[in-house]
Design an enzyme around this catalytic site. Structure first.
Site, short mmCIF file in Angstrom:
data_model
loop_
_atom_site.label_atom_id
_atom_site.label_comp_id
_atom_site.label_asym_id
_atom_site.label_seq_id
_atom_site.Cartn_x
_atom_site.Cartn_y
_atom_site.Cartn_z
N GLN A 100 0.83 -1.22 0.00
CA GLN A 100 0.00 0.00 0.00
C GLN A 100 0.86 1.27 0.00
O GLN A 100 0.46 2.30 0.54
CB GLN A 100 -0.96 -0.01 1.19
CG GLN A 100 -2.14 -0.93 1.00
CD GLN A 100 -2.95 -0.57 -0.27
OE1 GLN A 100 -3.14 0.58 -0.59
NE2 GLN A 100 -3.39 -1.59 -0.99
N SER A 101 2.05 1.19 -0.59
CA SER A 101 2.96 2.34 -0.60
C SER A 101 2.36 3.55 -1.35
O SER A 101 2.03 3.45 -2.53
CB SER A 101 4.27 1.93 -1.27
OG SER A 101 5.06 3.08 -1.54
N ASN A 102 2.27 4.66 -0.65
CA ASN A 102 1.87 5.92 -1.30
C ASN A 102 2.99 6.40 -2.22
O ASN A 102 2.75 6.99 -3.27
CB ASN A 102 1.59 6.99 -0.25
CG ASN A 102 0.48 6.59 0.69
OD1 ASN A 102 -0.66 6.38 0.28
ND2 ASN A 102 0.80 6.46 1.98
#
Ligand SMILES: *Cc1c(COP(=O)(O)O)cnc(C)c1O
Length: 334
Positions: free
Chosen positions: A80-82
């Site tokens: 879920q890396s921004n």
């Protein structure tokens, strides 16, 4: 003019962000907590496939990639890396291919992972401890295929990335002066440390006099990786100062960091995050995210409840984004 600000203006920068980001006052939240005045710096509104703190870093990183003739970028993060989602968006705008190394097992396309796919990134899954090594391997593989890869470290946290938050501190100081506001404390989430490097060095260069405290999301004082966390943050900050021709140098003691809100670990939503996400949503209509800003906002709420700030003080919460991850955490949030 400030000579560091002058030097910063001359460095290659590809514009992605909508600046300045607004400063909003969270009067309902202050009232609900009986606490200090609370301001929020809306870096969730920077833009770049929603928004977040990586937009400012990528302005300098992508400009460097282009000036070196790269045809693709590689970076890494969590599922879920921004940072990965924003890198994919920046690469699309700049006409670069994007390879994302994500730690863990393949997951359903939700939240940021869905956006990575829509933005055209190629995903490479690898065990979490191998992410940085995998970036280097992938760079070799791509070079062997005749490509010109530009590796970006996790979180975009190197000296070039930190420049984005040095510029942001100049922006904040100017904005506060225009608005006739003073800020006593700045709070924000830290993880790979580039934002912290930029904010703390930027404060020094822009003569910001308030206290700056980074809320650690996952780093411990003696860190999981091979070097101590703050030693790395400090090194990149000093490398950024050198890029600006400034002789300002910081030591680890300059980076006030709170490690009290690590919860059950990175990306694990607990009551602190759940309650803070709801409280900000229901008092202010403001969305913070499950991994970074929910935890940092939870820390702020807890510190206010514990009386860490006087009622006549002003706390600025630097909103670094993360709301694009909310849907992927739906089952942990309801
Ligand atoms: C990456 C990130 C952070 C942490 O910034 P670093 O520069 O990696 O320390 C904070 N908030 C959000 C939403 C992020 O995506």
């Amino acid at each position: 003019m400030n000579s560091a600000a002058d030097a910063l203006d001359k460095l290659p920068r590809r514009q992605f962000a909508k600046l300045p980001t607004p400063i909003d006052e969270l009067a309902n939240l202050s009232r609900a907590l009986g606490g200090p005045r609370i301001l929020v710096k809306r870096d969730d509104l920077t833009g770049l496939a929603t928004g977040g703190n990586k937009t400012r870093k990528l302005e300098f990183l992508i400009a460097d990639a282009l000036s070196r003739g790269a045809d693709c970028v590689i970076t890494a993060g969590g599922p879920q890396s921004n940072h990965c989602r924003q890198t994919a968006a920046a690469a699309a705008i700049a006409g670069l291919a994007c390879h994302l190394v994500l730690g863990g097992e393949p997951q359903p396309p939700l939240g940021n992972l869905l956006l990575d796919e829509l933005l055209g990134a190629t995903i490479h899954w690898t065990p979490k401890p191998r992410r940085t090594a995998r970036i280097a391997e992938l760079a070799d593989e791509l070079r062997a295929q005749g490509r010109r890869p530009y590796p970006i470290p996790i979180g975009g946290s190197n000296a070039l990335g930190a420049l984005g938050y040095i510029a942001a501190m100049f922006e904040l100081v100017e904005q506060l002066a225009q608005q006739g506001r003073a800020v006593d404390h700045i709070l924000f989430a830290t993880s790979s440390g580039g934002t912290q490097a930029g904010i703390v060095l930027g404060a020094r260069l822009a003569s910001f006099t308030g206290r700056i405290t980074a809320i650690s999301i996952d780093q411990t004082p003696d860190d999981q990786s091979d070097e101590k966390f703050l030693a790395g943050v400090c090194r990149e900050a000093n490398a950024a100062a050198a890029l600006l021709g400034s002789d300002a140098r910081l030591t680890v003691a300059d980076f006030a960091t709170n490690y009290d809100y690590l919860g059950a670990g990175y990306g694990i939503v607990g009551d602190l995050e759940r309650d803070a996400i709801r409280m900000l949503a229901r008092t202010e209509g403001l969305l913070v995210g499950p991994v970074y800003t929910g935890r940092a906002a939870g820390a702020m709420v807890d510190l206010i409840r514990r009386g860490a700030y006087r009622p006549d003080e002003t706390v600025l919460f630097w909103h670094t984004g993360d709301d694009a991850a909310l849907h992927a955490y739906a089952s942990d949030l309801v």
